[in-house]
Scaffold this motif. Sequence first.
Motif, mmCIF file in Angstrom:
data_model
loop_
_atom_site.group_PDB
_atom_site.id
_atom_site.type_symbol
_atom_site.label_atom_id
_atom_site.label_comp_id
_atom_site.label_asym_id
_atom_site.label_seq_id
_atom_site.Cartn_x
_atom_site.Cartn_y
_atom_site.Cartn_z
ATOM 1 N N ILE A 21 0.814 -1.205 0.000
ATOM 2 C CA ILE A 21 0.000 0.000 0.000
ATOM 3 C C ILE A 21 0.854 1.264 0.000
ATOM 4 C CG2 ILE A 21 -0.330 0.109 2.510
ATOM 5 C CD1 ILE A 21 -2.994 0.889 -0.171
ATOM 6 N N LEU A 22 1.979 1.275 0.707
ATOM 7 C CA LEU A 22 2.836 2.465 0.717
ATOM 8 C C LEU A 22 3.470 2.701 -0.652
ATOM 9 C CD1 LEU A 22 4.504 2.096 4.228
ATOM 10 C CD2 LEU A 22 2.588 3.571 3.559
ATOM 11 N N GLY A 23 3.854 1.622 -1.321
ATOM 12 C CA GLY A 23 4.389 1.754 -2.678
ATOM 13 C C GLY A 23 3.338 2.271 -3.642
ATOM 14 N N ILE A 24 2.113 1.764 -3.515
ATOM 15 C CA ILE A 24 1.021 2.232 -4.373
ATOM 16 C C ILE A 24 0.791 3.716 -4.149
ATOM 17 C CG2 ILE A 24 -1.468 2.071 -4.774
ATOM 18 C CD1 ILE A 24 -1.155 -0.977 -4.089
ATOM 19 N N MET A 25 0.800 4.158 -2.898
ATOM 20 C CA MET A 25 0.551 5.560 -2.589
ATOM 21 C C MET A 25 1.670 6.473 -3.087
ATOM 22 S SD MET A 25 -1.365 5.051 1.099
ATOM 23 C CE MET A 25 -0.938 6.647 1.676
ATOM 24 N N ARG A 26 2.866 5.934 -3.260
ATOM 25 C CA ARG A 26 3.948 6.723 -3.878
ATOM 26 C C ARG A 26 3.739 6.852 -5.391
ATOM 27 N NH1 ARG A 26 7.083 4.164 0.164
ATOM 28 N NH2 ARG A 26 7.502 2.374 -1.134
ATOM 29 N N MET A 27 3.066 5.865 -5.977
ATOM 30 C CA MET A 27 2.901 5.831 -7.434
ATOM 31 C C MET A 27 1.680 6.588 -7.929
ATOM 32 S SD MET A 27 3.978 1.983 -8.457
ATOM 33 C CE MET A 27 4.439 1.027 -7.033
ATOM 34 N N ILE A 28 0.561 6.484 -7.202
ATOM 35 C CA ILE A 28 -0.668 7.130 -7.673
ATOM 36 C C ILE A 28 -1.176 8.084 -6.594
ATOM 37 C CG2 ILE A 28 -1.221 5.231 -9.240
ATOM 38 C CD1 ILE A 28 -3.340 4.264 -7.274
ATOM 39 N N SER A 80 -11.036 0.390 -9.560
ATOM 40 C CA SER A 80 -9.943 -0.465 -9.073
ATOM 41 C C SER A 80 -9.110 -0.996 -10.242
ATOM 42 C CB SER A 80 -10.479 -1.599 -8.201
ATOM 43 O OG SER A 80 -11.215 -2.534 -8.950
ATOM 44 N N MET A 81 -9.774 -1.264 -11.368
ATOM 45 C CA MET A 81 -9.042 -1.668 -12.571
ATOM 46 C C MET A 81 -8.134 -0.525 -13.038
ATOM 47 S SD MET A 81 -12.040 -3.471 -14.811
ATOM 48 C CE MET A 81 -13.129 -4.682 -14.121
ATOM 49 N N ALA A 82 -8.679 0.687 -13.061
ATOM 50 C CA ALA A 82 -7.908 1.843 -13.526
ATOM 51 C C ALA A 82 -6.717 2.116 -12.607
ATOM 52 C CB ALA A 82 -8.810 3.071 -13.609
ATOM 53 N N GLN A 83 -6.895 1.982 -11.315
ATOM 54 C CA GLN A 83 -5.790 2.212 -10.393
ATOM 55 C C GLN A 83 -4.698 1.155 -10.542
ATOM 56 O OE1 GLN A 83 -7.173 3.032 -6.381
ATOM 57 N NE2 GLN A 83 -8.598 4.592 -7.124
ATOM 58 N N THR A 84 -5.095 -0.082 -10.771
ATOM 59 C CA THR A 84 -4.103 -1.137 -11.028
ATOM 60 C C THR A 84 -3.348 -0.829 -12.318
ATOM 61 O OG1 THR A 84 -5.490 -2.753 -9.876
ATOM 62 C CG2 THR A 84 -3.779 -3.624 -11.351
ATOM 63 N N VAL A 89 1.459 1.566 -15.439
ATOM 64 C CA VAL A 89 2.000 2.662 -16.245
ATOM 65 C C VAL A 89 3.192 3.306 -15.537
ATOM 66 C CG1 VAL A 89 1.526 4.964 -17.177
ATOM 67 C CG2 VAL A 89 -0.143 3.123 -17.480
ATOM 68 N N VAL A 90 3.058 3.598 -14.253
ATOM 69 C CA VAL A 90 4.152 4.229 -13.503
ATOM 70 C C VAL A 90 5.399 3.350 -13.526
ATOM 71 C CG1 VAL A 90 4.912 4.949 -11.196
ATOM 72 C CG2 VAL A 90 2.677 5.665 -12.069
ATOM 73 N N GLU A 91 5.211 2.062 -13.291
ATOM 74 C CA GLU A 91 6.363 1.150 -13.316
ATOM 75 C C GLU A 91 6.966 1.052 -14.715
ATOM 76 O OE1 GLU A 91 7.841 -1.001 -10.437
ATOM 77 O OE2 GLU A 91 7.227 1.069 -10.093
ATOM 78 N N ALA A 96 8.314 7.935 -14.083
ATOM 79 C CA ALA A 96 8.119 9.272 -14.653
ATOM 80 C C ALA A 96 6.686 9.757 -14.519
ATOM 81 C CB ALA A 96 8.542 9.284 -16.123
ATOM 82 N N ALA A 97 5.738 8.850 -14.370
ATOM 83 C CA ALA A 97 4.326 9.237 -14.246
ATOM 84 C C ALA A 97 3.852 9.207 -12.795
ATOM 85 C CB ALA A 97 3.455 8.315 -15.098
#
Length: 161
Positions: A21-28, A80-84, A89-91, A96-97
């Motif tokens: 969850i912390l990694g996800i919050m850094r990405m989106i 939830s699909m869009a967030q995944t 995309v970020v990875e 960069a995104a």
Amino acid sequence: MNESSAPLSETAGKELGAADILGIMRMIPHRYPFLMIDRVVEIELDVRAVGIKNVSINEPHFQGHFPRQPVMPGVLIVESMAQTAAVLVVETLEGAAAGKLVYFMSVDEARFRKPIFPGDQVRVEVSKLKNRGPVWKFRGEAKVDGRLMAEAVFTAMIMDD
């Protein structure tokens, strides 16, 4: 994370580790109560990703979305699909995104086959269909215990600040 020195053509399809969850919050940029995935368990750069959503009765939408028979709203399943997909995309873009806003452009072929209830663990599988510049198109599926609950094709655009 992706190796920053390797061009995308060399890293496409490379398997990466999970994102908590912390990694996800850094990405989106999404936060409670609108963060719809709890972790990402598979990422194949520029190809696909699998997120996990643990559905809890404590989520605020259940107070008004059929309180006597709580069901996860279809629009939140698609979100939830869009967030995944956004994590993918970020990875893929080597961070960069990260933190940029991503706007839906279209949602097509959405089908809600079975309801998702509190207590379910949703496996959100997304596959990139194509991308051109900041526009990305995906197919997503939401599954519970291996059963297809919902699916959609969606297009989104990454916006610069």
